[in-house]
Design a protein around this motif. Structure first.
Motif, mmCIF file in Angstrom:
data_model
loop_
_atom_site.group_PDB
_atom_site.id
_atom_site.type_symbol
_atom_site.label_atom_id
_atom_site.label_comp_id
_atom_site.label_asym_id
_atom_site.label_seq_id
_atom_site.Cartn_x
_atom_site.Cartn_y
_atom_site.Cartn_z
ATOM 1 N N VAL A 179 -7.461 -32.021 -27.893
ATOM 2 C CA VAL A 179 -6.944 -33.006 -28.387
ATOM 3 C C VAL A 179 -5.422 -32.840 -28.747
ATOM 4 O O VAL A 179 -5.691 -32.092 -29.639
ATOM 5 N N ASP A 180 -4.939 -33.914 -28.219
ATOM 6 C CA ASP A 180 -3.190 -33.179 -28.859
ATOM 7 C C ASP A 180 -3.706 -34.466 -30.482
ATOM 8 O O ASP A 180 -3.306 -35.477 -30.276
ATOM 9 N N LEU A 181 -2.571 -34.178 -31.155
ATOM 10 C CA LEU A 181 -1.964 -34.641 -32.605
ATOM 11 C C LEU A 181 -0.720 -34.646 -32.582
ATOM 12 O O LEU A 181 0.053 -33.783 -32.879
ATOM 13 N N HIS A 182 -0.470 -35.861 -32.784
ATOM 14 C CA HIS A 182 1.283 -35.877 -32.807
ATOM 15 C C HIS A 182 1.812 -35.939 -34.148
ATOM 16 O O HIS A 182 2.536 -37.157 -35.316
ATOM 17 N N LEU A 183 1.839 -35.288 -34.477
ATOM 18 C CA LEU A 183 2.422 -35.224 -35.718
ATOM 19 C C LEU A 183 3.865 -35.341 -36.064
ATOM 20 O O LEU A 183 5.023 -36.228 -37.245
ATOM 21 N N GLN A 184 4.476 -35.155 -35.126
ATOM 22 C CA GLN A 184 6.458 -35.144 -34.944
ATOM 23 C C GLN A 184 6.638 -36.566 -35.274
ATOM 24 O O GLN A 184 7.329 -37.524 -35.635
ATOM 25 N N ARG A 185 5.398 -36.960 -34.648
ATOM 26 C CA ARG A 185 6.225 -39.252 -34.737
ATOM 27 C C ARG A 185 4.512 -39.618 -36.108
ATOM 28 O O ARG A 185 5.241 -40.851 -36.814
ATOM 29 N N LEU A 186 3.941 -39.567 -36.813
ATOM 30 C CA LEU A 186 2.860 -39.597 -37.283
ATOM 31 C C LEU A 186 3.094 -38.518 -39.033
ATOM 32 O O LEU A 186 2.433 -38.871 -39.812
ATOM 33 N N TRP A 187 4.153 -37.596 -38.642
ATOM 34 C CA TRP A 187 3.556 -37.086 -40.343
ATOM 35 C C TRP A 187 4.561 -37.913 -41.491
ATOM 36 O O TRP A 187 3.966 -37.876 -43.060
ATOM 37 N N ASP A 188 4.909 -38.827 -41.188
ATOM 38 C CA ASP A 188 5.702 -39.830 -42.310
ATOM 39 C C ASP A 188 4.506 -40.974 -42.749
ATOM 40 O O ASP A 188 5.187 -42.125 -42.943
ATOM 41 N N HIS A 189 3.730 -41.159 -41.642
ATOM 42 C CA HIS A 189 3.300 -42.276 -41.439
ATOM 43 C C HIS A 189 2.411 -43.198 -42.728
ATOM 44 O O HIS A 189 1.056 -43.711 -43.008
ATOM 45 N N ASN A 190 1.730 -41.928 -43.647
ATOM 46 C CA ASN A 190 0.665 -41.867 -44.415
ATOM 47 C C ASN A 190 -0.878 -42.150 -44.187
ATOM 48 O O ASN A 190 -1.187 -43.373 -44.933
ATOM 49 N N ILE A 191 -0.854 -42.126 -42.487
ATOM 50 C CA ILE A 191 -2.468 -41.806 -42.479
ATOM 51 C C ILE A 191 -3.581 -41.089 -42.722
ATOM 52 O O ILE A 191 -2.871 -39.769 -43.121
ATOM 53 N N THR A 192 -5.044 -41.728 -42.510
ATOM 54 C CA THR A 192 -5.523 -40.671 -42.498
ATOM 55 C C THR A 192 -6.934 -40.486 -41.325
ATOM 56 O O THR A 192 -6.593 -41.666 -40.961
ATOM 57 N N LEU A 193 -6.715 -39.604 -41.310
ATOM 58 C CA LEU A 193 -7.674 -38.845 -40.277
ATOM 59 C C LEU A 193 -8.951 -38.528 -40.560
ATOM 60 O O LEU A 193 -8.977 -37.128 -41.069
ATOM 61 N N ARG A 194 -10.002 -38.931 -39.918
ATOM 62 C CA ARG A 194 -11.921 -38.605 -40.511
ATOM 63 C C ARG A 194 -12.302 -38.228 -39.477
ATOM 64 O O ARG A 194 -12.860 -39.029 -38.852
ATOM 65 N N THR A 195 -13.442 -37.433 -39.879
ATOM 66 C CA THR A 195 -14.169 -36.824 -38.507
ATOM 67 C C THR A 195 -15.562 -36.628 -38.798
ATOM 68 O O THR A 195 -15.637 -36.412 -40.623
ATOM 69 N N ARG A 196 -16.769 -36.732 -38.920
ATOM 70 C CA ARG A 196 -17.682 -36.675 -39.168
ATOM 71 C C ARG A 196 -19.296 -36.455 -37.578
ATOM 72 O O ARG A 196 -19.138 -37.161 -37.049
ATOM 73 N N ILE A 197 -20.048 -35.816 -38.251
ATOM 74 C CA ILE A 197 -21.448 -36.340 -37.913
ATOM 75 C C ILE A 197 -22.425 -37.065 -38.734
ATOM 76 O O ILE A 197 -22.591 -36.996 -39.307
ATOM 77 N N VAL A 198 -22.882 -38.664 -37.986
ATOM 78 C CA VAL A 198 -24.151 -39.408 -38.631
ATOM 79 C C VAL A 198 -24.564 -38.292 -38.918
ATOM 80 O O VAL A 198 -25.281 -37.522 -38.612
ATOM 81 N N ASP A 199 -24.996 -38.824 -40.152
ATOM 82 C CA ASP A 199 -25.863 -38.225 -41.708
ATOM 83 C C ASP A 199 -26.949 -39.220 -41.854
ATOM 84 O O ASP A 199 -28.135 -39.124 -42.142
ATOM 85 N N ALA A 200 -27.301 -39.970 -40.514
ATOM 86 C CA ALA A 200 -27.923 -40.786 -41.262
ATOM 87 C C ALA A 200 -28.643 -41.484 -42.258
ATOM 88 O O ALA A 200 -29.675 -42.153 -43.187
ATOM 89 N N SER A 201 -27.746 -40.995 -42.771
ATOM 90 C CA SER A 201 -28.026 -41.901 -44.739
ATOM 91 C C SER A 201 -27.689 -43.036 -44.507
ATOM 92 O O SER A 201 -28.288 -43.600 -46.394
ATOM 93 N N SER A 202 -27.372 -44.023 -44.124
ATOM 94 C CA SER A 202 -27.479 -45.211 -44.234
ATOM 95 C C SER A 202 -28.621 -46.143 -43.049
ATOM 96 O O SER A 202 -28.733 -47.450 -43.351
ATOM 97 N N SER A 203 -29.577 -45.560 -42.668
ATOM 98 C CA SER A 203 -30.497 -45.629 -41.740
ATOM 99 C C SER A 203 -31.160 -46.982 -42.271
ATOM 100 O O SER A 203 -31.688 -47.640 -42.069
ATOM 101 N N GLN A 204 -32.251 -46.371 -43.695
ATOM 102 C CA GLN A 204 -33.007 -46.944 -44.497
ATOM 103 C C GLN A 204 -32.269 -48.988 -44.617
ATOM 104 O O GLN A 204 -32.907 -49.783 -45.180
ATOM 105 N N MET A 205 -30.850 -48.758 -45.260
ATOM 106 C CA MET A 205 -30.299 -50.118 -45.679
ATOM 107 C C MET A 205 -30.228 -50.274 -43.875
ATOM 108 O O MET A 205 -30.321 -51.817 -43.935
ATOM 109 N N LEU A 206 -29.885 -49.945 -42.791
ATOM 110 C CA LEU A 206 -29.726 -50.664 -41.695
ATOM 111 C C LEU A 206 -30.875 -51.927 -41.079
ATOM 112 O O LEU A 206 -31.377 -52.822 -40.697
ATOM 113 N N ILE A 207 -32.067 -50.922 -41.292
ATOM 114 C CA ILE A 207 -33.181 -51.155 -40.981
ATOM 115 C C ILE A 207 -33.983 -52.157 -41.468
ATOM 116 O O ILE A 207 -34.340 -53.669 -41.088
ATOM 117 N N LYS A 208 -33.523 -51.731 -42.940
ATOM 118 C CA LYS A 208 -34.006 -53.481 -43.524
ATOM 119 C C LYS A 208 -33.459 -54.860 -43.080
ATOM 120 O O LYS A 208 -32.889 -55.895 -42.944
#
Length: 347
Positions: free
Chosen positions: A274-303
């Motif tokens: 995919v393309d990341l358009h830094l020519q437009r976003l370089w000054d936008h103070n954005i955060t880009l985050r990726t992640r694979i699920v860890d299932a560390s929240s599962s017990q809370m969600l089950i409750k």
């Protein structure tokens, strides 16, 4: 009985039910589980498309489901035969450097291995490695159908979408894509009381489900999508945009929707660049985050499922017997035609 039926992957575009030996304890941390309910994940479709090179021909598919423990290894302390359990999509040894950092998705001996690098849950029986860190006891206050969603859909939507997106009270949130994990993000984003929760999709049936599950606004994706979102946000864009499709076009849309200082949380599985358009976003103070699920929240969600705090009505749309797996995959693979979201497989 020494054999069972299992859904086996035989290379790109090819899977079928066949007889396999019932799995046995291999390591003292293993459990053998008789499957009760399972489901099909969008990642399973990615495997069939040939997008997941780690899954090789001959693998039993599946990483979502609940079952009844049949036997446990000598080192398993938290589970006993006859316990009904939710099996996590993520296998966690609990002691490697990644597990200790709270990143079981990258566990040295686990992570996403079920139905990927070891045999999975779309079978009458399954071997669960590192059972103590990879299963949860079922609860009484939620249905089996709801608890299947705790294997993957809810923790993935929550962790990769909501937590990675840093959703805050009073903020504006857009979820691009209202498939099962996108809806998991819709459900769990409401734990943080965003002021607006906008869902964007091509499928009006899915948008109706999103609205029923708590979206404040729904938009049919099209040429005016960006204008519609900006009209809802006083021309600012959204504080959090969650990409829940996994296509270049949807990732491009996320970049157009994010407000200055906002966050893009990638939830979709991407099979091409995919393309990341830094020519437009370089000054936008954005955060880009990726992640694979860890299932560390599962017990809370089950409750929360146990106490009725999470609304999941409508995510599971179709039920199939295990013997009808080919029909289940066909329905899921042609979701728009069948108004399908999540498949429930009954053994």
């Amino acid at each position: 009985m020494s054999t069972m039926k299992a859904l086996v992957y035989f290379g790109k575009g090819n899977c079928a039910l066949e007889d396999r030996p019932i799995p046995q304890i291999q390591d003292p941390t293993d459990a053998i589980v008789k499957m009760v309910k399972a489901s099909i994940c969008g990642t399973d479709l990615h495997i069939l498309k040939g997008d997941v090179a780690t899954c090789t021909s001959g693998r039993i598919l599946g990483h979502e489901g609940i079952g009844i423990v049949q036997s446990v290894g000598s080192s398993v302390k938290s589970f006993n035969p006859n316990d009904k359990v939710i099996i996590s999509a993520i296998t966690s040894c609990g002691s490697c450097k990644f597990c200790r950092k709270g990143m079981p998705g990258h566990c040295v001996e686990g992570g996403w291995i079920l139905g990927n690098t070891v045999d999975g849950l779309q079978a009458e029986y399954a071997r669960i490695p590192h059972a103590d860190g990879s299963m949860h006891k079922c609860v009484r206050g939620a249905t089996e159908e709801e608890q299947v969603l705790a294997s993957d859909v809810l923790p993935t939507g929550f962790e990769c979408g909501v937590l990675n997106g840093q959703v805050q009270p009073g903020s504006t949130v857009a979820v691009v894509g209202s498939g099962p994990v996108g809806l998991g993000a819709v459900v769990t984003a409401q734990l943080y009381s965003p002021a607006r929760l906008i869902v964007i999709d091509l499928d009006q049936n899915r948008l109706r489900t999103a609205k029923r599950l708590g979206a404040t606004d729904v938009i049919v994706s099209g040429p005016n999508t960006v204008k519609e979102v900006f009209a809802l946000t006083d021309g600012e864009g959204v504080d959090t945009v969650i990409e829940a499709v996994g296509l270049p076009k949807s990732f491009e849309l996320c970049q157009e929707l994010v407000a200055p200082g906002g966050t893009i949380a990638n939830l979709g599985v991407h099979g091409c660049k995919v393309d990341l358009h830094l020519q437009r976003l370089w000054d936008h103070n954005i955060t880009l985050r990726t992640r694979i699920v860890d299932a560390s929240s599962s017990q809370m969600l089950i409750k929360m499922l146990d106490t009725g705090k999470l609304k999941t009505d409508g995510i599971l749309t179709h039920k199939f017997k295990f013997g009808d797996m080919s029909k289940a995959y066909d329905t899921f693979g042609n979701a728009a035609k069948h108004n399908a979201l999540k498949m429930l497989i009954e053994f």
